[in-house]
Design a protein around this motif. Structure first.
Motif, short mmCIF file in Angstrom:
data_model
loop_
_atom_site.label_atom_id
_atom_site.label_comp_id
_atom_site.label_asym_id
_atom_site.label_seq_id
_atom_site.Cartn_x
_atom_site.Cartn_y
_atom_site.Cartn_z
N PRO A 98 -6.29 -3.57 -3.57
CA PRO A 98 -5.45 -2.36 -3.67
C PRO A 98 -5.86 -1.59 -2.47
O PRO A 98 -6.47 -2.15 -1.49
N GLY A 99 -5.12 -0.51 -2.13
CA GLY A 99 -5.44 -0.10 -1.54
C GLY A 99 -4.01 1.30 -0.96
O GLY A 99 -3.46 0.99 -1.32
N THR A 100 -4.43 2.27 0.06
CA THR A 100 -2.99 2.81 0.88
C THR A 100 -2.93 2.21 2.06
O THR A 100 -3.84 2.36 2.94
N CYS A 103 -6.04 -3.45 -10.50
CA CYS A 103 -6.76 -3.60 -9.10
C CYS A 103 -8.53 -3.43 -9.74
O CYS A 103 -8.64 -3.33 -9.80
N TRP A 156 -10.57 -2.32 -7.57
CA TRP A 156 -10.43 -0.72 -7.00
C TRP A 156 -11.43 -0.80 -5.76
O TRP A 156 -11.76 0.00 -4.85
N THR A 160 -6.90 -6.71 5.39
CA THR A 160 -8.18 -5.92 3.93
C THR A 160 -9.04 -7.14 3.59
O THR A 160 -10.12 -6.63 2.88
N PRO A 200 0.80 -1.30 -0.27
CA PRO A 200 0.27 -0.36 -0.09
C PRO A 200 0.77 1.10 0.16
O PRO A 200 2.00 0.78 1.05
N SER A 230 -6.57 10.31 -3.09
CA SER A 230 -6.06 8.99 -3.52
C SER A 230 -5.96 9.81 -5.03
O SER A 230 -5.73 8.73 -6.14
N THR A 289 -10.53 -1.26 -2.43
CA THR A 289 -9.66 -0.63 -1.78
C THR A 289 -10.00 -0.15 -0.33
O THR A 289 -11.15 0.56 0.12
N ILE A 303 -3.65 6.53 -6.37
CA ILE A 303 -4.54 5.99 -7.19
C ILE A 303 -4.76 6.44 -8.60
O ILE A 303 -4.90 5.26 -9.23
#
Length: 900
Positions: free
Chosen positions: A82-84, A140, A142, A475, A46, A127, A145, A130
């Motif tokens: 995906p992710g942050t 991904c 999404w 996640t 991430p 974002s 996310t 992203i």
RNA sequence: GGGCAUUUAGCUUAGCCUGGUUAGAGCGCGUGCCUCACAUGCACGAGGUCAGAGGUUCAAAUCCUCUAAUGCCCACCA
């Protein structure tokens, strides 16, 4: 679709966003539980919410996208999660900078308001990365996310903290930790990398309290003070002892004596400890238990006082006497001045030392005594070592296994509390009345011990990595809190976790192994009772062309978004991948992306040629059935064989994470075999049904194989003739029976002939509009081959084949030009003036080369050792080669003699 | 102090694990071409003691040892 009016240049800008939008809107990235298929899953490393896509991201995510697209086409249910990451310190720093523009500090806002500001910031800018990943083409899922500060993710973090605490693996304690005086927080060892500094070693004189003459012959003048060496003189204010090695004869008699600490006039003892290195400095070391990890150990062992002389901001505190409020480095200067004045600074030597630096702001860290929370790592490390040793998790390249194991085997406890505001608060509460510590999922109503309701939560937040290490399962909403009804694509996350965990592969950079990879393995084993991923692919670091790391301060950044704008995402992806050999660092310059752009353009133009000439009624022909027809000509059999040979190699390369080899194999095949040879050879007869079918089949299979590497241009072309997206097409199936090595080498001979003819034409400086007549004398199989391909040979070499005959049929005439090369004897009746001298030179040099080769072979074949010991087939092959070389030489010499 | 990696054409490098054609490629360079898919192109060509030394082997860029240079990581070098 009008394929006749396509532009002559491929324009990425007009296609990329369009197709990305299409893929996304049609849910083509979504992965669902599907028991009929094998799962393939990757969790994205991430990126920080503050992140802006850099080349490292571009490489990292291109690799993941290639894997995901490849496996998706292979029919596996492929999930790219995906992710942050909330990136505690980094993000807090960014927002602090932002509010500083309004003249505000976070303390001005207060905790609650400040955290609110960070959330706002995150809404606004979080974002960005992203969107940038989408520009790159990342496929991904999404809709899934995640963000490490999401409510449910935070629950996972709390749960983990509590479980580890209850298991006795989390504890609180006063220890020396890495302290960043700028960020004003504790850091883990990994967050404080050591860097070399050029500094000084200062020799300080500490006077003895009262000298007493010993009977053993000490002389007073030697013993009035003891000299200690230090690199950080400002810490002397907190000294509570001086230590010497018990074996050190110089100091033996002084052990137990008392010193007067200069400037502070405090009495400190001389102690003995074997940890002291007699060879370093003077062999006597000042002991500052509150400001040095070694001294801390000595302090504990010898029950010394711990005097903290510094404030969290790196300024001296009230324990520092007159130096109070001075910055640590300013205090150093003043203290040295004062010592000098008193004659207590003996000397200063230059000395290189290494010191920890904050990995966020690069400030020199201060070893600092404070109360923090720690994770006991040894029990977690043990199973994580085992799974790697047993090969359940494999590193690519393999060498990182050793790095991992070495770190794991020497693992230290992990300091997880941070004195910042942005992050997960510790689920720890204190009773103000009885000071009881309560670790709890919810804020307790009252103290379980004294029933007081005066309860407050710990101010600290957790290390960012304390949430990241749960990424492969948190996640999926683990541990499935009762309030969380969460489903995605109509399936409960719980089922998703069971289906997609363990993930297939983790793709990351080497500097992340300790921070993240190792810890994910530990967390996965502890909480899921299973490894988090089977393979770990470690790619290199992206550097500039001089090998320097790309950084803002060096000004050597190549921005991937600029490259996408100028050359296209496919170009960026292809160029990056083609120069990244497994695990090697990548040296980039902007020009490298031209190769990718040119290749996209080549694919585009070859496709234009094909589409403009394609008879669509033929494209549905079944290739296998068609191939089994005996009358398929050699050119078509050759290109099919080449395609499947290359495809086989590409499969192998992708399975072993050799992305550059796969990409380069496809590149070389398409450009230099399919375009340069195949299309040129069939061009004059492009409407022939055999040519049509094979051209089409190879082309469309190539597009599919190329898609994971260059998703946009392949989709753009695909959609000119198809209604379905290329990204959901099956990966081409390898047809082993079509691979035909003898045919490949036969064609190679034809290419050699054409090459010679082109070379002659060039050497003779014959303009293109003039046709050159020629004859070939060669072996029977070559003769047949050349005759059958005469039309194509003539077309691509722009010559006219008078005849192909057996070599024995050659009769010399006067007016001709001969050339013998690569087993072909070519005769050109002379009609134009040619430069005989040049040709003589040429043939002489050829003869020389062949002679040298013959000598080598002869030497080899006369060695009895070689004949006796080398495998029979090698010896035979060498003999045949020698015979061929001899034949060739004879002919060359005949031709040369003809010139005379 | 410990460990890892790299060293092949002017530059960037593939090949090394699994030894056996004339060591591949991209860029750059030289020459000729706007040939009806592409000048972001086509054709032809020049350019390499595979860092050095020793060893193993019939045979080494490739396996082993040592040396040198460069880069990276780790370590409680006051």
């Amino acid at each position: 679709m009008d394929v006749n009016n396509l532009p002559t240049r491929y324009d990425p800008a007009s296609t990329e966003d369009k197709w990305y939008k299409f893929w996304e809107e049609n849910n083509l990235f979504a992965a669902k539980v599907n028991p009929a298929k094998n799962p393939f899953s990757i969790v994205i490393p991430p990126p920080n919410v503050t992140g802006i896509l850099h080349m490292g991201h571009a490489l990292n995510n291109t690799i993941q996208d290639i894997l995901i697209r490849y496996h998706r086409m292979k029919g596996e249910e492929s999930l790219w999660m995906p992710g942050t990451d909330h990136a505690g310190i980094a993000t807090q720093n960014v927002v602090e900078k932002a509010i500083a523009k309004d003249g505000l500090k976070r303390q001005d806002l207060g905790r609650e308001k400040f955290v609110e500001r960070v959330w706002q910031w995150r809404e606004q800018y979080g974002s960005t990365i992203i969107h940038q990943l989408k520009k790159l083409g990342a496929s991904c899922d999404w809709q899934r996310t995640r963000f490490t500060m999401d409510e449910e993710y935070s629950n996972s973090v709390n749960e983990v903290f509590i479980r580890l605490y209850e298991k006795g693996l989390i504890y609180q304690g006063n220890y020396i930790i890495n302290w960043c005086p700028r960020c004003q927080t504790a850091l883990s060892d990994e967050e404080a990398p050591h860097r070399e500094l050029s500094g000084n070693l200062y020799y300080l004189r500490y006077p003895l309290k009262k000298y007493r003459v010993q009977s053993t012959g000490y002389r007073a003048k030697d013993a009035e003070y003891i000299v200690v060496a230090t690199t950080r003189p400002e810490t002397m204010l907190g000294d509570t002892a001086v230590a010497v090695n018990p074996k050190d004869k110089r100091y033996k008699k002084l052990i137990g004596r008392t010193l007067i600490l200069p400037l502070m006039d405090r009495e400190i003892k001389i102690i003995a400890d074997a940890l002291v290195d007699m060879k370093f400095g003077t062999g006597a070391v000042k002991v500052t238990p509150a400001h040095d990890p070694n001294d801390y150990l000595l302090g504990k062992k010898h029950k010394l006082d711990f005097i903290n002389v510094m404030r969290p901001d790196g300024r001296m505190n009230e324990n520092a006497g007159k130096y109070k409020d001075m910055d640590r480095f300013q205090a150093r200067e003043v203290i040295l001045e004062d010592l000098k004045e008193k004659g207590l600074l003996e000397k200063v030597e230059t000395h290189n030392l290494s010191a920890g630096h904050c990995y966020r702001c690069h400030t020199i860290i201060e070893p600092y005594l404070s109360k923090q929370w720690f994770v006991k790592m040894k029990p977690l490390a043990k199973p994580a070592i085992a799974v790697v040793k047993l090969g359940k998790i494999k590193f690519y390249p393999k060498r990182w296994t050793k790095v991992y194991l070495n770190w794991m085997e020497n693992i230290q406890d992990w300091c997880i509390s941070r004195q910042i505001w942005w992050g997960h608060r510790l689920p720890v509460y204190y009773c103000r009345k009885c000071s009881d510590i309560i670790v709890s999922r919810e804020k307790p109503e009252k103290c379980p011990k004294c029933s007081s309701t005066d309860i407050y939560q710990d101010e600290d937040v957790l290390d960012t990595w304390f949430s990241s290490w749960l990424w492969p399962f948190a996640t999926f909403y683990w541990p499935f809190n009762a309030n969380a009804p969460y489903t995605v694509h109509g399936t409960q996350y719980k089922k998703d976790l069971a289906y997609f965990y363990p993930t297939s592969v983790l793709v990351t950079a080497p500097e992340i192994i300790f921070f993240w990879v190792a810890r994910m393995i530990m967390a996965g084993l502890e909480f899921m009772k299973d490894i988090p991923f089977r393979d770990v692919y470690i790619h290199g670091t992206v550097r500039d062309i001089e090998g320097k790391k790309m950084s803002k301060s060096l000004g050597n950044i190549i921005d991937p978004l600029d490259i996408i704008k100028e050359y296209g995402a496919d170009a960026l992806r292809f160029s990056l991948i083609s120069i990244t050999s497994q695990g090697q660092d990548v040296f980039l310059s902007k020009e490298r992306f031209e190769q990718g752009r040119n290749f996209a353009n080549k694919i585009w133009n070859a496709s234009r040629l094909i589409m403009m000439n394609l008879d669509t009624s033929l494209v549905k022909t079944d290739l296998c059935q068609f191939f089994s027809q005996k009358d398929l000509d050699i050119t078509n059999r050759w290109i099919l064989s080449r395609f499947y040979s290359v495809l086989k190699e590409v499969n192998k390369d992708l399975e072993s994470y050799k992305f550059n080899e796969a990409a380069n194999a496809l590149y070389a095949f398409f450009w230099h075999e399919f375009c340069d040879w195949y299309l040129e050879l069939i061009k004059s007869d492009i409407k022939n049904p055999h040519n049509q079918i094979v051209m089409y089949k190879v082309w469309e299979k190539f597009l599919r194989a190329m898609h994971p590497f260059m998703p946009f241009v392949t989709e753009e072309i695909w959609r000119k003739i198809k209604n379905e997206s290329i990204m959901v097409q099956p990966w081409p199936h390898t047809q082993e029976n079509i691979i035909d090595k003898p045919t490949e080498s036969k064609m190679q001979r034809v290419f050699t002939l054409i090459n010679i003819l082109r070379n002659i034409r060039f050497q003779l400086e014959i303009p293109l509009e003039n046709t050159l007549n020629f004859m070939v004398f060669t072996s029977r199989p070559n003769k047949e081959l050349i005759k059958s391909l005469s039309k194509q040979i003539e077309a691509v070499s722009r010559n006219h084949l008078l005849d192909a005959k057996l070599e024995g049929e050659y009769r010399r005439t006067n007016n001709e030009f001969n050339i013998v090369s690569e087993g072909m004897h070519i005769v050109i009746p002379l009609s134009a003036v040619i430069d005989i001298e040049k040709q003589k030179e040429r043939i002489e040099s050829d003869i020389k080369r062949v002679k040298a080769e013959i000598d080598n072979k002869k030497a080899l074949l006369t060695k009895t050792d070689f004949i006796k010991r080398a495998p029979q087939e090698i010896v035979e092959a060498e003999k045949i080669k020698l015979a061929e070389l001899g034949e060739r030489l004879k002919k060359m010499e005949a031709v040369r003699d003809g010139f005379r």
